[in-house]
Design a protein around this motif. Structure first.
Motif, PDB file in Angstrom:
ATOM      1  N   ARG A  93     -17.793  -3.351 -13.694  1.00  0.00           N
ATOM      2  CA  ARG A  93     -18.395  -4.465 -14.857  1.00  0.00           C
ATOM      3  C   ARG A  93     -17.514  -5.554 -14.756  1.00  0.00           C
ATOM      4  O   ARG A  93     -17.591  -6.394 -15.031  1.00  0.00           O
ATOM      5  N   THR A  94     -16.254  -5.209 -13.888  1.00  0.00           N
ATOM      6  CA  THR A  94     -15.310  -6.280 -13.739  1.00  0.00           C
ATOM      7  C   THR A  94     -15.754  -7.394 -12.771  1.00  0.00           C
ATOM      8  O   THR A  94     -15.377  -8.634 -13.181  1.00  0.00           O
ATOM      9  N   PRO A 148     -11.914  -7.961  -5.854  1.00  0.00           N
ATOM     10  CA  PRO A 148     -11.311  -6.619  -5.672  1.00  0.00           C
ATOM     11  C   PRO A 148     -12.136  -5.403  -6.040  1.00  0.00           C
ATOM     12  O   PRO A 148     -12.248  -4.369  -5.361  1.00  0.00           O
ATOM     13  N   PRO A 149     -12.934  -5.534  -7.114  1.00  0.00           N
ATOM     14  CA  PRO A 149     -13.720  -4.262  -7.392  1.00  0.00           C
ATOM     15  C   PRO A 149     -14.833  -4.152  -6.343  1.00  0.00           C
ATOM     16  O   PRO A 149     -15.323  -2.928  -5.965  1.00  0.00           O
ATOM     17  N   VAL A 150     -15.571  -5.247  -5.704  1.00  0.00           N
ATOM     18  CA  VAL A 150     -16.527  -5.068  -4.558  1.00  0.00           C
ATOM     19  C   VAL A 150     -15.688  -4.649  -3.463  1.00  0.00           C
ATOM     20  O   VAL A 150     -16.452  -3.617  -2.645  1.00  0.00           O
ATOM     21  N   MET A 160     -10.392  -2.900 -13.788  1.00  0.00           N
ATOM     22  CA  MET A 160     -11.116  -2.002 -13.303  1.00  0.00           C
ATOM     23  C   MET A 160     -10.989  -0.902 -13.812  1.00  0.00           C
ATOM     24  O   MET A 160     -11.838  -0.033 -14.025  1.00  0.00           O
ATOM     25  N   GLY A 161      -9.752  -0.568 -14.139  1.00  0.00           N
ATOM     26  CA  GLY A 161      -9.497   0.874 -14.786  1.00  0.00           C
ATOM     27  C   GLY A 161     -10.295   1.006 -16.155  1.00  0.00           C
ATOM     28  O   GLY A 161     -10.226   2.192 -16.462  1.00  0.00           O
ATOM     29  N   ARG A 162     -10.366   0.032 -16.892  1.00  0.00           N
ATOM     30  CA  ARG A 162     -10.941   0.113 -18.113  1.00  0.00           C
ATOM     31  C   ARG A 162     -12.301   0.057 -18.298  1.00  0.00           C
ATOM     32  O   ARG A 162     -13.086   0.790 -18.773  1.00  0.00           O
TER      33      ARG A 162
END
Length: 475
Positions: A345-346, A393-395, A339-341
């Motif tokens: 889009r993860t 996690p990103p959601v 997610m940091g990169r």
């Protein structure tokens, strides 16, 4: 331990909860998540010992999840008003007692009733974990904690089936399936001790009113939707099923209008429309709900197909799901760095990995059925789990980071309600598809169709999910 009042959004939240407190919150949450799936692998054994069929035993799963979904938002609001640690403790104690009742159940009716009580207790317990993470940790620690929470979610869903399979196979003291519930008793006691010693008692600033009308409308709407979805196929879709579905739509419209009016008058609604109008929140809930809907249907069908259709034992069925648990855990651990990169889009990476696993699973089931061995499913199940671990996690983070701190409980409750309603709907709808197709064409085809639906929804999220979540917040 002093109560921490959450006021207007600070520039930077200082951590007031240490690693042991976070571990306690995650363990308590894991108990509720594991119990949503641990029953699946034990259903054939429960059906045999309590003399019931698949259509009735489905309510052991859906009764828990429906109660869970109905009371989750209320559970979050109770934490906002009375203190999240206090409600966490009440939830843990209630959940532990209900687990004991499930383990001692003498009949299928008693077991379903105890599972409903267990679901209500879980609804009080679970929102306090996300709210405490949101209000008690600094930004960096919060990101890691949300990643761990996502890992626990993905791990619990799959690990529950592995643990359930092992416990049924072990037949401890001749208790058959009962230890899958009784194991919660010592774990609940430990969680209670850890909560008292390590978890801060945060709550929202100001007087939080209880929205009784909103609670009744939400509960009635969810119940009106999930009852016909669960019973419709078995009853032949009579008129009352369609009437209840229509009633659920009416309840939803009335709820929205009522909550909007309540918020306009400066009061605190159960579901603040201002939160739902935030784009990362409403789009995130749609994506998350779709993902959990197909995953829950898949999780319901898989153990039944592998045991009753393919001839696996309960422990072999559980071992088939073990790579999914490992993949979910590792995927969730990797998600924060990814997610940091690449940001949201993860989500697309995660659903893409899931799609590869689902395609391999369909191919393997069609090729080797009815002699599929658990080790032949290692790669596809691992990829499905890893993709799920990257997806969640990103959601979660997109939704939670959009919430003002004084609405953390309400927002966490809405998120969890969406998740659990989707799980109940997935179990009911895809469970009905699986049962219907299996009755006419065999469990091989039933399982393949459920898996194919999972694949199609994953493809849609992969194509549209990242772009939807990347939109800026809007009113």
């Amino acid at each position: 331990m002093a109560t921490v009042d959450v006021k207007s959004p600070p520039r930077e939240i200082q951590s007031t909860m240490g690693p042991l407190g976070l571990a306690t919150v995650l363990i308590a949450a894991a108990l509720t998540m594991i119990d949503a799936s641990i029953v699946n692998v034990a259903l054939p054994s429960i059906q045999k010992t309590l003399h019931t069929g698949t259509s009735v035993s489905q309510f052991i799963v859906s009764g828990y999840v429906i109660a869970y979904a109905i009371f989750l938002v209320l559970g979050g609001k109770l934490g906002d008003r009375y203190g999240r640690r206090r409600m966490l403790q009440i939830g843990i104690v209630s959940f532990t007692i209900a687990s004991l009742a499930c383990g001692l159940a003498p009949s299928i009716g008693f077991l379903i009733g105890a599972r409903v009580v267990q679901g209500v207790a879980a609804a009080i317990l679970l929102p306090q974990g996300l709210s405490t993470i949101q209000t008690s940790l600094a930004e960096g620690a919060k990101t890691r904690a949300v990643g761990l929470y996502g890992a626990i979610g993905g791990l619990s869903a799959a690990a529950g089936q592995l643990i359930g399979g092992v416990l049924v196979w072990a037949d401890i003291a001749g208790l058959d399936w009962r230890p899958i519930f009784l194991v919660n008793v010592p774990l609940g006691i430990l969680a209670m001790i850890g909560t008292q010693a390590q978890v801060p008692n945060t709550k929202a600033a100001g007087g939080q009113t209880m929205d009784i009308v909103g609670t009744v409308l939400l509960g009635g709407g969810i119940l009106s939707l999930l009852i016909p979805l669960s019973l419709g196929r078995r009853e032949g879709w009579p008129l009352w099923c369609w009437a209840l579905i229509l009633l659920s739509v009416v309840a939803g419209v009335v709820l929205w209008r009522y909550e909007r009016g309540m918020e306009g008058r400066g009061r605190t609604p159960l579901i603040p429309p201002s939160l739902v109008r935030i784009r990362p929140v409403n789009r995130g809930l749609l994506i998350l709900g779709s993902g959990f809907l197909v995953f829950s249907g898949f999780s319901f069908a898989a153990p039944l197909a592998l045991q009753n259709g393919n001839g696996m034992s309960a422990v072999e069925s559980g071992l088939s799901m073990a790579p999914l648990a490992v993949g979910a855990f590792l995927g969730s651990m990797r998600a924060p760095k990814l997610m940091g990169r690449i940001g949201v889009r993860t989500v697309q990476v995660g659903t893409g990995v899931q799609m590869v696993g689902l395609i391999l699973l369909i191919a393997g089931v069609r090729l080797w059925w009815p002699d599929v061995r658990f080790y032949e499913l290692i790669v596809p199940m691992f990829l499905i789990g890893a993709g799920n671990g990257l997806f969640i996690p990103p959601v979660f983070r997109a939704i939670l980071s959009s919430l003002p701190p004084d609405q953390a409980g309400a927002g966490s409750g809405i998120l969890s309600t969406t998740q659990q309603t989707a799980i109940a709907a997935g179990t009911a709808v895809l469970g009905a598809v699986f049962i219907s197709v299996s009755a006419g064409s065999g469990m091989n085809l039933g399982f393949v169709i459920v898996t194919a639906v999972y694949l199609v929804v994953g493809a849609l999220i992969c194509l549209l999910g990242g772009a939807a979540l990347s939109q800026k917040t809007s009113d």
